[in-house]
Design a protein around this motif. Structure first.
Motif, PDB file in Angstrom:
ATOM      1  N   SER A   1     -84.532  78.425  90.342  1.00  0.00           N
ATOM      2  CA  SER A   1     -85.481  78.300  91.435  1.00  0.00           C
ATOM      3  C   SER A   1     -86.274  77.008  91.490  1.00  0.00           C
ATOM      4  CB  SER A   1     -86.457  79.478  91.399  1.00  0.00           C
ATOM      5  OG  SER A   1     -87.220  79.466  90.217  1.00  0.00           O
TER       6      SER A   1
ATOM      7  N   SER B   1     -86.638  74.134  92.593  1.00  0.00           N
ATOM      8  CA  SER B   1     -86.062  73.143  93.489  1.00  0.00           C
ATOM      9  C   SER B   1     -86.900  73.101  94.743  1.00  0.00           C
ATOM     10  CB  SER B   1     -84.616  73.519  93.842  1.00  0.00           C
ATOM     11  OG  SER B   1     -84.192  72.830  94.997  1.00  0.00           O
TER      12      SER B   1
ATOM     13  N   TRP C   1     -85.584  75.260  97.533  1.00  0.00           N
ATOM     14  CA  TRP C   1     -85.438  76.700  97.329  1.00  0.00           C
ATOM     15  C   TRP C   1     -86.057  77.459  98.491  1.00  0.00           C
ATOM     16  CZ3 TRP C   1     -89.191  79.949  94.027  1.00  0.00           C
ATOM     17  CH2 TRP C   1     -88.726  81.264  93.918  1.00  0.00           C
TER      18      TRP C   1
ATOM     19  N   ASN D   1     -80.265  82.833  94.423  1.00  0.00           N
ATOM     20  CA  ASN D   1     -81.140  82.028  95.263  1.00  0.00           C
ATOM     21  C   ASN D   1     -80.352  81.386  96.397  1.00  0.00           C
ATOM     22  OD1 ASN D   1     -83.303  82.600  93.613  1.00  0.00           O
ATOM     23  ND2 ASN D   1     -83.172  80.693  92.460  1.00  0.00           N
TER      24      ASN D   1
ATOM     25  N   TYR E   1     -80.626  77.921  99.089  1.00  0.00           N
ATOM     26  CA  TYR E   1     -81.264  76.610  99.154  1.00  0.00           C
ATOM     27  C   TYR E   1     -80.979  75.945 100.494  1.00  0.00           C
ATOM     28  CZ  TYR E   1     -81.491  77.258  94.099  1.00  0.00           C
ATOM     29  OH  TYR E   1     -81.724  77.765  92.845  1.00  0.00           O
TER      30      TYR E   1
ATOM     31  N   GLY F   1     -80.756  72.166  95.203  1.00  0.00           N
ATOM     32  CA  GLY F   1     -80.563  73.520  94.696  1.00  0.00           C
ATOM     33  C   GLY F   1     -79.148  73.782  94.229  1.00  0.00           C
TER      34      GLY F   1
END
Length: 464
Positions: A131, A133, A136, A201, A203, A340
């Motif tokens: 995460s 980033s 994100w 996640n 991005y 990401g």
């Protein structure tokens, strides 16, 4: 390559948490721990997960720096709701002690030990945390179901209180958006308790810069024509980018019918899109390694991953990669990137590479050594740009992950006007086009031979 075969193989690439034995789910360790920011209370439901992993989750959620005494890690079984920090730690730690001290750099530092706080020297980190980033999308999750899962994504999304904003039933992966970051975090914790479901996640990948028109002469004419072989072979270069407009008459026959994984795009007809510029740059690369006046079996397959959106996401890029492989791409060009590192996108890239598909991605137009994804994936050939002196361009990334360096300018034509395109994007597209020319059906080079040929002239190793 049959679509069903691809779907099954890609799905198996996602089986990190989906393994089963004799048709029954494995009794994997599970651990849910949730931090309520407003009340500063903790919920936990942990069965068999190690103390260090639970503490790593808590550290990620709270921002606390947690140090553990080496040799004190152990499986944890605990369940509680709404406890403050002290009560929660006492239940989790058992016979271990803890001390809360102000960190020198600010924030909270917790040391967990047997007898002496100084013995707590091992910083607890979540090795799977992707995460941190700036790109994100904290209110989103990419949710993937196991191939044999009987769960309904619509029912699951309702249970998680999320909205499905994009879906791929072929990949069994879905993009869910939540009302808040806390709602997304809680949904992730719930998914971690489920069999046959994975949450990753998502991005943002921002739309590449548009091209600018300049006065250019007619040098660098396109001198090849499309041809076919008796067996109908084509080398397909899939291009994941923005929408593509009409190409000049001598290049248009090289373009296959475009696909979109992001909806129909409304295109400004007064200037070339980034996708149009990259399609021509790929063909310029092809032209440079093909004898003038001869034919080529190479075709370019545009796949729009942006639609009308200002940014795409790693989820749409994964869908684009899936479509590229499903449509027989030998080469995939990605002239964009972000900070990401997407697990789903990595899975599909790794599968594509195992099938012999070569993936090229731009290293990024920032003079840093920071990794840019997906270029930094080990199964991707990362391309940066050189200047007119053959040195790394002042604007270009020069990180350790970079593999090749190519000229960072490409000449294109649109509506009778000439344009000069600059950056690691056209450098990447040129490399994709060259690779396609080497891979032409009449030549039959494999992926290793293509990479060796490119590295002989365009390796970035000497610049590192």
């Amino acid at each position: 390559m049959p679509l069903m075969r691809i779907m099954i193989a890609v799905s198996f690439a996602l089986l990190l948490v989906f393994r089963a034995m004799a048709g029954e789910p494995l009794a994997l360790p599970t651990g849910r721990i949730f931090w309520h920011k407003e009340t500063r209370k903790i919920d936990a439901n942990v069965s068999g997960l190690s103390l260090s992993k639970v503490l790593a989750k808590l550290s990620r959620a709270t921002g606390w720096k947690v140090y553990l005494q080496p040799g004190t890690d152990r499986p944890l079984r605990v369940k509680f709701n709404g406890l403050d920090r002290g009560a929660a730690l006492r239940l989790m730690l058992g016979d271990l002690n803890y001390a809360v001290v102000p960190a020198l750099t600010g924030g909270t530092e917790i040391r967990i030990y047997q007898n002496n706080p100084a013995a707590a020297t091992e910083l607890v980190v979540d090795k799977n945390d992707r995460s941190p980033s700036k790109d994100w999308l904290a209110r989103e999750l990419v949710v993937s179901l196991a191939p044999n899962s009987k769960l309904s994504i619509d029912e699951l999304a309702k249970k998680l209180q999320g909205t499905i904003v994009a879906r791929s039933d072929q990949m069994k992966s879905y993009r869910l958006r939540f009302d808040s970051e806390e709602s997304a975090a809680k949904a992730r914790e719930l998914i971690e308790e489920m069999d046959g479901v994975r949450a990753d996640n998502n991005y943002a990948y921002h739309r590449p810069d548009q091209t600018a028109g300049v006065g250019l002469d007619g040098r660098g004419d396109f001198t090849i024509s499309p041809t076919t072989t008796s067996d109908g072979c084509n080398v397909v270069v899939a291009m994941l980018d923005t929408a593509v407009q009409s190409l000049p008459a001598n290049q248009a026959p090289f373009l296959l019918k475009p696909l979109s994984v992001a909806g129909e795009a409304t295109v400004d007809s007064s200037k070339p899109t980034h996708g149009t510029a990259m399609a021509q740059s790929i063909l310029n690369g092809l032209n440079s390694v093909t004898r003038p006046g001869t034919g080529s079996t190479v075709r370019v397959l545009p796949i729009d991953v942006y639609g009308n959106n200002e940014a795409t996401s790693s989820y749409e890029l994964a869908k684009g990669m899936y479509a590229a492989v499903a449509n027989g791409a030998s080469i995939v060009n990605i002239s964009s990137g972000g900070t990401g590192d997407s697990a789903l996108l990595n899975d599909i890239i790794d599968y594509a590479r195992s099938q012999g598909t070569i993936v090229f991605a731009a290293a990024g137009n920032a003079p840093t050594t920071d990794p840019v994804f997906p270029a930094a994936n080990p199964n991707v050939i990362a391309v940066t740009a050189s200047d007119t002196q053959g040195q790394v361009a002042a604007y270009a990334n020069r990180g350790e992950f970079v593999d090749l360096m190519a000229p960072g300018t490409s000449r294109i034509k649109f509506n009778g006007q000439s344009y000069l395109v600059t950056g690691t994007s056209p450098a990447t597209a040129m490399m994709s086009g060259m690779a396609a020319g080497i891979d032409d059906c009449a030549k039959g080079a494999d992926a290793n031979a293509i990479r060796t040929w490119l590295e002989r002239s365009y390796s970035f190793r000497g610049q590192k």
